[in-house]
Design a protein around this motif. Structure first.
Motif, PDB file in Angstrom:
ATOM      1  N   PRO A   1       3.089  17.828  18.601  1.00 49.18           N
ATOM      2  CA  PRO A   1       3.871  16.986  17.674  1.00 49.18           C
ATOM      3  C   PRO A   1       4.695  15.952  18.443  1.00 49.18           C
ATOM      4  CG  PRO A   1       4.159  19.330  17.198  1.00 49.18           C
ATOM      5  CD  PRO A   1       3.461  19.249  18.517  1.00 49.18           C
ATOM      6  N   ARG A   2       5.025  14.861  17.768  1.00 51.19           N
ATOM      7  CA  ARG A   2       5.779  13.806  18.425  1.00 51.19           C
ATOM      8  C   ARG A   2       7.148  14.294  18.894  1.00 51.19           C
ATOM      9  NH1 ARG A   2       4.839   8.666  18.755  1.00 51.19           N
ATOM     10  NH2 ARG A   2       3.186   8.840  17.181  1.00 51.19           N
ATOM     11  N   ASP A   3       7.740  15.215  18.140  1.00 56.65           N
ATOM     12  CA  ASP A   3       9.072  15.684  18.537  1.00 56.65           C
ATOM     13  C   ASP A   3       9.023  16.640  19.726  1.00 56.65           C
ATOM     14  OD1 ASP A   3       7.984  17.930  17.394  1.00 56.65           O
ATOM     15  OD2 ASP A   3       9.466  18.129  15.790  1.00 56.65           O
ATOM     16  N   ARG A   4       7.794  16.946  20.221  1.00 51.58           N
ATOM     17  CA  ARG A   4       7.648  17.752  21.444  1.00 51.58           C
ATOM     18  C   ARG A   4       7.264  16.871  22.630  1.00 51.58           C
ATOM     19  NH1 ARG A   4       9.861  22.337  21.955  1.00 51.58           N
ATOM     20  NH2 ARG A   4       8.193  23.086  23.328  1.00 51.58           N
TER      21      ARG A   4
ATOM     22  N   ALA B   1      -3.088   4.566  10.006  1.00 51.66           N
ATOM     23  CA  ALA B   1      -3.390   5.124  11.328  1.00 51.66           C
ATOM     24  C   ALA B   1      -2.487   6.315  11.592  1.00 51.66           C
ATOM     25  CB  ALA B   1      -3.198   4.061  12.406  1.00 51.66           C
ATOM     26  N   ILE B   2      -2.970   7.243  12.393  1.00 47.15           N
ATOM     27  CA  ILE B   2      -2.147   8.412  12.719  1.00 47.15           C
ATOM     28  C   ILE B   2      -1.051   8.052  13.702  1.00 47.15           C
ATOM     29  CG2 ILE B   2      -3.615   9.205  14.629  1.00 47.15           C
ATOM     30  CD1 ILE B   2      -3.086  12.072  13.664  1.00 47.15           C
ATOM     31  N   SER B   3      -1.287   7.007  14.527  1.00 46.87           N
ATOM     32  CA  SER B   3      -0.271   6.557  15.476  1.00 46.87           C
ATOM     33  C   SER B   3      -0.682   5.209  16.057  1.00 46.87           C
ATOM     34  CB  SER B   3      -0.094   7.582  16.603  1.00 46.87           C
ATOM     35  OG  SER B   3       0.985   7.192  17.445  1.00 46.87           O
ATOM     36  N   LEU B   4       0.279   4.609  16.774  1.00 46.07           N
ATOM     37  CA  LEU B   4       0.031   3.377  17.516  1.00 46.07           C
ATOM     38  C   LEU B   4       0.388   3.617  18.975  1.00 46.07           C
ATOM     39  CD1 LEU B   4       1.783   0.790  15.119  1.00 46.07           C
ATOM     40  CD2 LEU B   4      -0.589   1.597  15.031  1.00 46.07           C
TER      41      LEU B   4
ATOM     42  N   PRO C   1       5.075   4.693  23.461  1.00 46.20           N
ATOM     43  CA  PRO C   1       4.095   5.285  24.385  1.00 46.20           C
ATOM     44  C   PRO C   1       2.852   4.415  24.486  1.00 46.20           C
ATOM     45  CG  PRO C   1       3.992   6.392  22.271  1.00 46.20           C
ATOM     46  CD  PRO C   1       5.131   5.407  22.177  1.00 46.20           C
ATOM     47  N   SER C   2       2.108   4.651  25.568  1.00 46.25           N
ATOM     48  CA  SER C   2       0.874   3.891  25.770  1.00 46.25           C
ATOM     49  C   SER C   2      -0.236   4.434  24.874  1.00 46.25           C
ATOM     50  CB  SER C   2       0.440   3.959  27.233  1.00 46.25           C
ATOM     51  OG  SER C   2      -0.060   5.248  27.552  1.00 46.25           O
TER      52      SER C   2
ATOM     53  N   ILE D   1       6.109   0.253  12.580  1.00 43.62           N
ATOM     54  CA  ILE D   1       5.663   0.693  13.908  1.00 43.62           C
ATOM     55  C   ILE D   1       6.639   1.677  14.545  1.00 43.62           C
ATOM     56  CG2 ILE D   1       4.541  -1.554  14.244  1.00 43.62           C
ATOM     57  CD1 ILE D   1       6.638  -2.113  16.442  1.00 43.62           C
ATOM     58  N   LYS D   2       7.834   1.826  13.926  1.00 41.00           N
ATOM     59  CA  LYS D   2       8.859   2.657  14.557  1.00 41.00           C
ATOM     60  C   LYS D   2       8.522   4.140  14.529  1.00 41.00           C
ATOM     61  CE  LYS D   2      12.728  -0.522  14.008  1.00 41.00           C
ATOM     62  NZ  LYS D   2      14.103  -0.728  13.485  1.00 41.00           N
ATOM     63  N   ARG D   3       7.607   4.523  13.635  1.00 40.30           N
ATOM     64  CA  ARG D   3       7.238   5.941  13.604  1.00 40.30           C
ATOM     65  C   ARG D   3       6.422   6.342  14.827  1.00 40.30           C
ATOM     66  NH1 ARG D   3       2.035   7.095  11.459  1.00 40.30           N
ATOM     67  NH2 ARG D   3       0.852   5.215  10.894  1.00 40.30           N
ATOM     68  N   SER D   4       6.002   5.337  15.643  1.00 43.82           N
ATOM     69  CA  SER D   4       5.217   5.641  16.846  1.00 43.82           C
ATOM     70  C   SER D   4       6.072   5.678  18.111  1.00 43.82           C
ATOM     71  CB  SER D   4       4.109   4.592  17.021  1.00 43.82           C
ATOM     72  OG  SER D   4       3.216   4.630  15.929  1.00 43.82           O
ATOM     73  N   GLU D   5       7.365   5.449  18.002  1.00 44.35           N
ATOM     74  CA  GLU D   5       8.220   5.411  19.187  1.00 44.35           C
ATOM     75  C   GLU D   5       8.522   6.820  19.684  1.00 44.35           C
ATOM     76  OE1 GLU D   5      12.685   5.209  17.290  1.00 44.35           O
ATOM     77  OE2 GLU D   5      11.460   3.394  17.238  1.00 44.35           O
ATOM     78  N   PHE D   6       9.009   6.900  20.950  1.00 40.78           N
ATOM     79  CA  PHE D   6       9.471   8.179  21.491  1.00 40.78           C
ATOM     80  C   PHE D   6      10.673   8.649  20.685  1.00 40.78           C
ATOM     81  CE2 PHE D   6       7.138   6.884  25.307  1.00 40.78           C
ATOM     82  CZ  PHE D   6       6.637   8.096  25.755  1.00 40.78           C
ATOM     83  N   MET D   7      10.650   9.902  20.261  1.00 38.96           N
ATOM     84  CA  MET D   7      11.783  10.452  19.538  1.00 38.96           C
ATOM     85  C   MET D   7      12.848  10.985  20.489  1.00 38.96           C
ATOM     86  SD  MET D   7       9.760  12.447  16.469  1.00 38.96           S
ATOM     87  CE  MET D   7      11.286  12.937  15.659  1.00 38.96           C
ATOM     88  N   LEU D   8      12.411  11.432  21.681  1.00 40.12           N
ATOM     89  CA  LEU D   8      13.348  12.005  22.655  1.00 40.12           C
ATOM     90  C   LEU D   8      13.288  11.180  23.933  1.00 40.12           C
ATOM     91  CD1 LEU D   8      12.470  15.787  22.160  1.00 40.12           C
ATOM     92  CD2 LEU D   8      14.403  14.540  21.180  1.00 40.12           C
TER      93      LEU D   8
END
Length: 611
Positions: free
Chosen positions: A271-274, A226-229, A257-258, A190-197
């Motif tokens: 992208p998540r990094d943005r 899934a593409i995200s959580l 994120p919600s 699940i950590k790939r869905s966390e805020f990167m910044l």
């Protein structure tokens, strides 16, 4: 001896000023304390502003697929098997949906009775080695067909654009028991869905978002496809109304994120990094800033009641009864709305609002930047308005009569309410309303009641004190300005008129006392009417003599002219009386009149309560 109310005018003015100041200070203190009842009332006023605004237009980027009563009637009770849900996902994806959000929890594997039996048979066959390879292969194929989780995983893989719900548990304050077993570490998948910044706002005033202590993440195969959580934690305000979306929750050392935020981000292709979480300020999606409060909450700008978004029934999607292309380039949210199957929310518009539609509203807010903002300066603004309204009304109401004072207070009250509603509807800004309006109302009511009580008593004293020797018009003027009727004396320029009867002593000696009193009263009554006609102040009767003056208690710049006109009118009225007395055969009384203008000490001089 107690002072009469007229003598207390200055004291009463000070009392009114003190009460007004006291109310202002009280309201400032209550605002600073942030008492729960006042916060709830402010929130209630926010709900009222939503209703006053009414429904607003909704964008067409979001569409709902609802598992409703129609779907349950045709496809059976909820929850459906996951192969059926996978079929629904593939149908939406095949129609060109840009992103699919499944507002459904997938925390446990689905094991049917047939799947369990096939696993046991295959396990036994493999262990004994008696089953031929062809039989084992057939059993394995049947096992794959019976494994609904595998089929659902395959549907997610085919779609490649599904956001799944991540339930995170935030314990209640002072809670010691959790409904879920706390996880020692967050699952890696699940950590790939966390805020990167994540960084702190420059103001340094941020508070930590809510801390989750446990999670019910989707099954690992589901989460990996899934593409995200996105977390689906929601907490209503103390009055039960859902007004905020928690855009970020902390779980262990990461921020998540919600669900609505993730659906919107993927729809926008960011992208998540943005995406960056700025604690105390908001969430950046590339160049877009989503404003939040210090707890990373976004105010939800509701569209209207339930079913404000376009929707289709899930059974129609499965049975291919929807128009082709209905989902093309759309953000599709799937959720339950059938009775007893969904998380019911209370919003400013409805007490029966599906959770999936709340998430759709969040997505719509972000896509159209329909952000309802309560600025950081709302606190100083609230204090400023309380001070301004409290001091202005305290000063003004003391000087205004009832009707102008009421008009002023009503204008300020309605004017501020109108400005607040305009900012809410046109600028999407929420400014505090309840405490400033309460300050206006309490100040107005308190000072108006005080004024009514004191002025009624002062008016009664003035009528008692002056009605016997000034005209009704002057009495009314004194009631309007009671300070001019207070006990005491002052030097003023006046015009005095003296009049008495000629040969009254001879008349008295030759007539009975009853005749003298009757004719004298008739004469004095006629002269008094003339005095009041010319707004004179009747000072005294001394036998047959009258003393009248002008210039007090009210200022009369033309006092000399009024006295002369009164004297001429007195002579005319006496002539009318003489004609009457002549026809009646009575004695012909005559008078002499003297007028003088000069400075005199004048006032309501005497014992308190006596004239």
């Amino acid at each position: 001896m107690a002072q009469p109310w007229l003598a207390k005018t200055k004291i009463l003015h000070r009392l009114g000023f003190g009460l007004g100041m006291g109310i202002t200070v009280m309201m400032l203190t209550l605002t600073w304390l942030g008492l729960t009842p006042l916060v709830r009332l402010e929130n209630t006023f926010l709900d009222f502003r939503f209703k006053l605004r009414g429904d607003r237009p909704v964008g067409q980027e979001v569409i709902l697929v609802l598992i409703d009563e129609k779907s349950l009637k045709e496809l059976g009770r909820w929850p459906w098997s996951r192969d059926k849900q996978g079929h629904l996902v593939k149908g939406i994806a095949a129609d060109g949906a840009k992103v699919i959000g499944l507002d459904i929890i997938y925390a446990e594997p689905e094991v049917t009775e047939s799947l369990r039996e096939l696993r046991e048979i295959l396990s036994t066959a493999s262990a004994t080695g008696v089953a031929p390879p062809a039989l084992r292969e057939t059993l394995h194929k049947k096992l794959v067909v019976a494994d609904t989780d595998h089929q659902f995983t395959n549907s997610l893989h085919i779609a490649k654009n599904v956001v799944l719900a991540l339930p995170l548990l935030v314990p209640a304050t002072h809670s010691t028991q959790l409904d879920l077993i706390p996880t020692t570490t967050a699952p890696e998948y699940i950590k790939r869905s966390e805020f990167m910044l994540v960084r702190q706002a420059s103001s340094g005033e941020a508070l930590e978002p809510h801390q989750a202590t446990a999670a019910l993440p989707p099954l690992k195969p589901f989460a990996e496809q899934a593409i995200s959580l996105g977390h689906v934690y929601s907490l209503p305000d103390p009055d039960g109304v859902m007004r905020y979306e928690y855009l970020a929750l902390r779980y262990h050392d990461a921020y998540y994120p919600s669900f609505g935020l993730e659906v919107a981000r993927i729809y926008l292709g960011i992208p998540r990094d943005r995406m960056a979480l700025i604690l105390g300020q908001g969430v950046h999606l590339d160049e877009m800033l989503i404003p939040t409060d210090q707890k990373a909450r976004m105010l939800i700008n509701y569209v209207g009641r339930e079913h404000s978004f376009p929707y289709v029934s899930a059974t129609d999607v499965i049975h291919k009864r929807v128009s082709q292309g209905i989902f093309k380039d759309k953000a599709v949210l799937v959720g339950t709305t059938a009775l007893g199957t969904y998380d019911q929310r209370t919003t400013p518009f409805s007490a029966n609002f599906p959770g999936v539609e709340k998430n759709a509203t969040v997505v719509e807010n972000i896509l159209h930047q329909q952000f309802l903002e309560k600025s950081v300066w709302s606190g100083p603004l609230e204090v400023s308005m309380i001070l301004l309204f409290g001091l202005t009304l305290t000063y003004s109401l003391e000087k205004l009569r009832a009707l102008p004072g009421t008009f002023m207070a009503a204008s300020v009250f309605l004017g501020y309410a109108a400005v607040a509603q305009y900012l809410f509807v046109k600028q999407a800004i929420w400014i505090p309303v309840f405490n400033p309006l309460l300050t206006i109302a309490v100040t107005f009511i308190t000072l108006t009641v005080l004024s009514f009580m004191t002025k009624e008593r002062q008016a009664k004293e003035i009528r008692t004190m002056f009605s016997s020797y000034v005209s009704p018009r002057i009495v009314e003027e004194l009631i309007k300005f009671p300070a001019k009727a207070t006990l005491g004396g002052q030097r003023k320029e006046l015009t005095m008129l003296f009049t008495d009867l000629i040969n009254f002593t001879t008349f008295s000696e030759k007539h009975s006392a009853e005749d003298v009193v009757t004719q004298l009263n008739e004469y004095l009554g006629g002269m008094t009417e003339v005095v009041f006609r010319w707004n004179g102040t009747l000072d005294k009767f001394v036998g047959d003599e009258m003393v009248v003056f002008w210039g007090a208690p009210l200022d009369q710049p033309d006092h000399a002219e009024l006295a002369i006109k009164c004297a001429l009118h007195m002579r005319k009225r006496l002539g009318e009386l003489q004609e009457k007395w002549k026809t009646e055969g009575r004695f012909q009384l005559d008078n002499g009149i003297g007028i003088n203008t000069g400075t005199a000490l004048v006032g309501n001089i005497g014992a308190e309560g006596k004239k």
